[in-house]
Design a protein around this motif. Sequence first.
Motif, short mmCIF file in Angstrom:
data_model
loop_
_atom_site.label_atom_id
_atom_site.label_comp_id
_atom_site.label_asym_id
_atom_site.label_seq_id
_atom_site.Cartn_x
_atom_site.Cartn_y
_atom_site.Cartn_z
N THR A 35 -92.97 -26.32 5.37
CA THR A 35 -91.89 -26.80 6.23
C THR A 35 -91.80 -25.98 7.50
O THR A 35 -91.70 -26.53 8.61
CB THR A 35 -90.55 -26.80 5.47
OG1 THR A 35 -90.67 -27.65 4.32
CG2 THR A 35 -89.40 -27.27 6.34
N LEU A 36 -91.84 -24.66 7.37
CA LEU A 36 -91.80 -23.79 8.55
C LEU A 36 -93.01 -24.05 9.44
O LEU A 36 -92.89 -24.12 10.67
CB LEU A 36 -91.75 -22.32 8.14
CG LEU A 36 -90.43 -21.85 7.54
CD1 LEU A 36 -90.59 -20.46 6.94
CD2 LEU A 36 -89.32 -21.86 8.58
N GLY A 37 -94.18 -24.21 8.84
CA GLY A 37 -95.39 -24.48 9.61
C GLY A 37 -95.29 -25.79 10.37
O GLY A 37 -95.69 -25.88 11.53
N ALA A 38 -94.76 -26.81 9.72
CA ALA A 38 -94.60 -28.10 10.38
C ALA A 38 -93.60 -28.02 11.52
O ALA A 38 -93.83 -28.55 12.61
CB ALA A 38 -94.18 -29.17 9.37
N GLY A 42 -92.59 -28.43 16.48
CA GLY A 42 -91.45 -28.96 17.24
C GLY A 42 -90.42 -29.55 16.30
O GLY A 42 -90.61 -29.57 15.08
N PRO A 43 -89.31 -30.06 16.86
CA PRO A 43 -88.26 -30.64 16.02
C PRO A 43 -88.73 -31.91 15.31
O PRO A 43 -89.57 -32.64 15.83
CB PRO A 43 -87.13 -30.95 16.99
CG PRO A 43 -87.58 -30.57 18.34
CD PRO A 43 -88.99 -30.08 18.27
N ARG A 51 -92.93 -36.88 5.97
CA ARG A 51 -94.28 -37.43 6.11
C ARG A 51 -95.27 -36.33 6.52
O ARG A 51 -96.42 -36.33 6.08
CB ARG A 51 -94.29 -38.56 7.14
CG ARG A 51 -93.73 -39.86 6.60
CD ARG A 51 -93.95 -41.03 7.54
NE ARG A 51 -93.25 -40.89 8.82
CZ ARG A 51 -91.99 -41.24 9.02
NH1 ARG A 51 -91.27 -41.75 8.04
NH2 ARG A 51 -91.44 -41.09 10.21
N ARG A 52 -94.83 -35.41 7.37
CA ARG A 52 -95.72 -34.33 7.84
C ARG A 52 -96.07 -33.37 6.71
O ARG A 52 -97.20 -32.91 6.61
CB ARG A 52 -95.03 -33.57 8.99
CG ARG A 52 -95.84 -32.43 9.54
CD ARG A 52 -97.10 -32.95 10.22
NE ARG A 52 -97.88 -31.86 10.76
CZ ARG A 52 -99.07 -31.49 10.30
NH1 ARG A 52 -99.64 -32.15 9.30
NH2 ARG A 52 -99.72 -30.48 10.83
N HIS A 95 -88.93 -19.19 14.26
CA HIS A 95 -90.15 -19.30 15.06
C HIS A 95 -91.03 -18.07 14.86
O HIS A 95 -92.25 -18.18 14.69
CB HIS A 95 -89.76 -19.46 16.53
CG HIS A 95 -90.87 -19.94 17.40
ND1 HIS A 95 -91.74 -19.09 18.02
CD2 HIS A 95 -91.27 -21.19 17.72
CE1 HIS A 95 -92.62 -19.79 18.70
NE2 HIS A 95 -92.36 -21.07 18.54
N GLN A 96 -90.42 -16.88 14.83
CA GLN A 96 -91.19 -15.65 14.61
C GLN A 96 -91.80 -15.64 13.21
O GLN A 96 -92.96 -15.24 13.03
CB GLN A 96 -90.29 -14.43 14.79
CG GLN A 96 -89.87 -14.20 16.22
CD GLN A 96 -88.92 -13.02 16.34
OE1 GLN A 96 -88.18 -12.68 15.42
NE2 GLN A 96 -88.94 -12.40 17.51
N VAL A 97 -91.04 -16.06 12.23
CA VAL A 97 -91.55 -16.12 10.85
C VAL A 97 -92.70 -17.11 10.76
O VAL A 97 -93.75 -16.83 10.18
CB VAL A 97 -90.43 -16.47 9.85
CG1 VAL A 97 -90.99 -16.74 8.47
CG2 VAL A 97 -89.39 -15.35 9.80
N ALA A 98 -92.53 -18.29 11.35
CA ALA A 98 -93.55 -19.34 11.29
C ALA A 98 -94.84 -18.89 11.97
O ALA A 98 -95.94 -19.20 11.49
CB ALA A 98 -93.03 -20.63 11.92
N GLU A 99 -94.74 -18.16 13.08
CA GLU A 99 -95.94 -17.65 13.75
C GLU A 99 -96.76 -16.78 12.81
O GLU A 99 -97.98 -16.93 12.72
CB GLU A 99 -95.56 -16.81 14.97
CG GLU A 99 -95.33 -17.59 16.21
CD GLU A 99 -95.02 -16.69 17.40
OE1 GLU A 99 -94.84 -15.46 17.25
OE2 GLU A 99 -94.95 -17.25 18.51
#
Length: 129
Positions: A35-38, A42-43, A51-52, A95-99
């Motif tokens: 979920t974080l990666g998706a 973007g939103p 679906r993603r 955003h920092q975590v997802a990076e």
Amino acid sequence: MDLTETQDLPFDVFSKGCPSRGTLEHVTGRWGGLTLGALYEGPFRFNELRRRVDGVSEKMLSQTLHALERDGLVHREAQPTNPPRVDYELTPLGHQVAERLLALIHFMEGRMGEVLAARERYDATRGTR
């Protein structure tokens, strides 16, 4: 910096009662990580995100989003429209975590040939599969 050194941090994920354990679980669990990666892309509206993140159930995605929102990683915005529109996006912390998570994801994707070969060797020596 040596990651094995003790740091002067107020939280210690290796300590049984540390609240960072729950957040780490939310971030590194299958659905949280995906979920974080998706959302890094973007939103998304709920169904777009579902679906993603192929394979996640509506219930699991809802639980995952609630946990990530509670941890301050995801922002939920409901639009007062008919029908209601709800958008999800990463917070600055999210955003920092997802990076960092995506760096690990891309690393693993690039090394899957080695992983699959290791699995084959393992299974061959143990007669499993």
